[in-house]
Design an enzyme around this catalytic site. Structure first.
Site, PDB file in Angstrom:
ATOM      1  CG  ASP A  13      -1.943   1.110   1.153  1.00 35.19           C
ATOM      2  OD1 ASP A  13      -2.480   1.313   0.163  1.00 35.19           O
ATOM      3  OD2 ASP A  13      -2.137   1.501   2.123  1.00 35.19           O
ATOM      4  CG  ASP A  15      -1.829   7.487   1.016  1.00 36.04           C
ATOM      5  OD1 ASP A  15      -0.867   8.288   0.786  1.00 36.04           O
ATOM      6  OD2 ASP A  15      -2.752   7.643   0.052  1.00 36.04           O
TER       7      ASP A  15
END
Length: 259
Positions: A13, A15
């Site tokens: 991922d 963020d």
């Protein structure tokens, strides 16, 4: 946890894992560089459908990451690929920004307000009441309802903003039709990412900061799941879920030597 084969590819991922509140997580640029140098396939994932991979690449470069455009996979790309597989050369009414419209065009879709096959809802900075009304009427008229991701809110410098999941709920309330969500935690997002880099679930690890999206999505796709503590979920919170990540580390900096 059961023994797994050595990790040959990585999904991570963005963020909360590589960047946090617009600032690189300490050690994250070095982690990405190590992935590039290793020659192992990897993708940086995001549920955000606003930006194209080129936009996100430029943002990451400004923060010190040297990331190829092809190493970024968004919910917009996954949605466009899903629809292209389901109904090649179809039509759609799209609420979203360049990340989504560009992906839809590239997949061979025609964007139209006239009897579209699908209404496709993504993120946008300015949700239009007129566009939402149009979407409601088209769905009531028979268009299938697709949403890029179920996130209820998104971050901004001023605080939380309503995101695609919240707007989807409003449209569902008005139509009685629930959307099909393509992005995390739908394992479809993971499988499309694996296909994009020719990776296999048995030898791929998913790194994320959220138990309810990243870890759940990776788990349901059969990946090793690694929770980092630089974003949303804490170690204590992880214990409240009925499933567990394969392991928990403080940050991606702790994984550099494994690549």
């Amino acid at each position: 946890m059961t023994d797994r084969k050595p990790t040959e590819s990585w999904l991570t991922d963005m963020d909360g894992v590589l960047v946090h509140e617009g600032v690189p997580v300490p050690g994250a640029p070095e982690f990405v560089n190590r992935m590039k140098e290793s020659g192992k396939p990897f993708l940086i994932l995001t549920n955000n459908s606003i930006y194209t991979p080129r936009d996100l690449q430029a943002r990451l470069v400004r923060m010190g990451f040297d990331v190829p455009e092809q190493s970024i996979w968004t919910a917009a790309l996954a949605t466009a690929q899903f629809l292209s597989d389901q109904r090649p050369g179809g039509t759609a009414y799209v609420i979203g920004e360049a990340g989504l419209t560009t992906a839809m065009h590239a997949s061979g879709y025609v964007l139209t307000e006239f009897e579209p096959d699908y209404v496709v809802l993504g993120e946008t900075r300015t949700y239009s009441f007129e566009a939402i009304t149009k979407a409601i009427r088209l769905i009531n008229g028979g268009a299938k309802f697709i949403c890029t991701n179920p996130d209820a809110t998104g971050p901004s410098n001023e605080g939380l903003l309503p995101a695609a999941g919240s707007v989807a709920a409003m449209i569902s309330k008005a139509t009685g039709v629930k959307p099909y969500f393509v992005g995390k935690p739908n394992p479809m997002m993971m499988r499309s990412a694996l296909n994009a880099i020719g990776a296999h679930s048995e030898t791929t690890a998913m790194i994320g900061d959220r138990m309810d999206t990243d870890v759940l999505c990776g788990l349901e796709a059969g990946l090793e799941t690694i929770l980092v503590l630089t974003g949303i979920s804490s170690r204590m919170e992880s214990e409240t879920y009925p499933y567990r990540p394969s392991r928990i580390v403080n940050s991606v900096a702790d994984l550099i030597d494994e690549i």
